[in-house]
Design an enzyme around this catalytic site. Structure first.
Site, PDB file in Angstrom:
ATOM      1  N   GLY A  12       0.674  -1.356   0.135  1.00 44.10           N
ATOM      2  CA  GLY A  12      -0.005   0.026   0.162  1.00 44.10           C
ATOM      3  C   GLY A  12       0.888   1.340   0.103  1.00 44.10           C
ATOM      4  N   SER A  13       1.944   1.405  -0.432  1.00 41.15           N
ATOM      5  CA  SER A  13       2.712   2.495  -0.384  1.00 41.15           C
ATOM      6  C   SER A  13       2.321   3.408  -1.316  1.00 41.15           C
ATOM      7  CB  SER A  13       4.307   2.203  -0.738  1.00 41.15           C
ATOM      8  OG  SER A  13       4.582   1.818  -1.935  1.00 41.15           O
ATOM      9  N   ASN A  14       1.797   3.229  -2.500  1.00 42.43           N
ATOM     10  CA  ASN A  14       1.357   4.140  -3.481  1.00 42.43           C
ATOM     11  C   ASN A  14      -0.003   4.486  -2.936  1.00 42.43           C
ATOM     12  OD1 ASN A  14       2.859   4.608  -5.619  1.00 42.43           O
ATOM     13  ND2 ASN A  14       2.464   2.642  -6.645  1.00 42.43           N
ATOM     14  N   LEU A  85      -4.065  -6.617  -8.654  1.00 46.49           N
ATOM     15  CA  LEU A  85      -3.624  -7.552  -9.511  1.00 46.49           C
ATOM     16  C   LEU A  85      -4.593  -8.007 -10.197  1.00 46.49           C
ATOM     17  CD1 LEU A  85      -0.498  -8.951  -7.461  1.00 46.49           C
ATOM     18  CD2 LEU A  85      -0.603  -7.271  -9.192  1.00 46.49           C
ATOM     19  N   ASN A 102      -5.007   3.067 -13.848  1.00 51.27           N
ATOM     20  CA  ASN A 102      -3.932   2.156 -13.072  1.00 51.27           C
ATOM     21  C   ASN A 102      -2.675   2.810 -13.172  1.00 51.27           C
ATOM     22  OD1 ASN A 102      -3.111  -0.602 -12.327  1.00 51.27           O
ATOM     23  ND2 ASN A 102      -2.639  -1.049 -14.234  1.00 51.27           N
ATOM     24  N   HIS A 104       1.271   1.450 -13.817  1.00 53.46           N
ATOM     25  CA  HIS A 104       2.001   0.152 -14.382  1.00 53.46           C
ATOM     26  C   HIS A 104       3.558   0.425 -14.208  1.00 53.46           C
ATOM     27  CE1 HIS A 104       2.723  -3.702 -16.236  1.00 53.46           C
ATOM     28  NE2 HIS A 104       3.560  -3.121 -17.096  1.00 53.46           N
ATOM     29  N   ASP A 145      -3.715  -3.723 -19.134  1.00 53.35           N
ATOM     30  CA  ASP A 145      -2.614  -2.536 -19.439  1.00 53.35           C
ATOM     31  C   ASP A 145      -2.983  -2.158 -20.729  1.00 53.35           C
ATOM     32  OD1 ASP A 145      -1.554  -3.059 -16.932  1.00 53.35           O
ATOM     33  OD2 ASP A 145      -0.269  -4.636 -17.558  1.00 53.35           O
ATOM     34  N   GLU A 174       6.534   6.502  -9.188  1.00 48.31           N
ATOM     35  CA  GLU A 174       5.318   6.324  -8.814  1.00 48.31           C
ATOM     36  C   GLU A 174       4.962   7.148  -7.340  1.00 48.31           C
ATOM     37  OE1 GLU A 174       4.975   1.166  -9.720  1.00 48.31           O
ATOM     38  OE2 GLU A 174       5.146   2.010  -7.580  1.00 48.31           O
TER      39      GLU A 174
END
Length: 188
Positions: A12-14, A85, A102, A104, A145, A174
């Site tokens: 969960g860092s983003n 995912l 999203n 990537h 994607d 990111e």
């Protein structure tokens, strides 16, 4: 008020960077964290920040409209995939056209698609001898994607890089760009 839902499967860092970015914003609020792993770190982050969570399981996610109903119940206007995912169900994509993004960990259209996530992506970039990698922020459609690319940022691939060192460079991109791009998209 624009209500965001963040879908995440991991640490969960983003997600945390996005939550922190919008903290105190009077136009945009992270209202829900959706997760498919009961032990994921993102759930602890949600608890720390006082954000509601929805834990989903695969069969129900793809066979029922329960996720879509939960998103409507929480008045979600925009969906952010941050290390999630699973492919989004067609019903959710149809209900949120150009309102699901999203991130990537590579420069799409290269190194995307089913099974291309995390260190798998970085290993493929290194194996191909690429001189740069980076991030792609894109709209989500019915395929992995393949949605329209909104933003890309690059970093050099240097001799001696490993999947781990490349991942570190990509994570920095990111964290530097994702929340800002989301803010621009939702007008916050």
């Amino acid at each position: 008020m624009i209500h965001l839902a963040i879908f995440a499967s991991g640490a969960g860092s983003n997600a945390e960077k996005i939550i922190a970015h919008f903290k105190g914003n009077d136009r945009v609020q992270v209202a829900l964290i959706v997760c498919n792993k009961p032990t994921a770190g993102v759930l602890e982050i949600a608890q720390k920040w006082g954000i509601k969570t929805l834990l989903i399981e695969k069969e129900g996610f793809f066979s029922e409209k329960s996720c879509l109903l939960a998103l409507k119940e929480h008045q979600i206007d925009f969906i952010v995939l941050a290390g999630f995912l699973w492919k989004m169900p067609e019903a959710v994509v149809a209900a949120y056209p150009k309102k699901i993004v999203n991130i990537h960990p590579a420069l799409l259209p290269k190194y995307g698609g089913k099974g291309m996530y995390g260190d798998r992506v970085h290993a493929a970039v290194l194996a191909a001898g690429e001189k740069e990698s980076g991030i792609s922020i894109h709209y989500v459609d019915e395929q992995y994607d393949e949605g329209d690319i909104i933003f890309q940022a690059t970093c050099p691939v240097e001799e001696g890089d490993t999947p781990e060192t490349l991942a570190s460079k990509v994570h920095a991109l990111e964290h530097a760009h994702f929340a800002q791009v989301i803010e621009e998209l939702v007008g916050g």
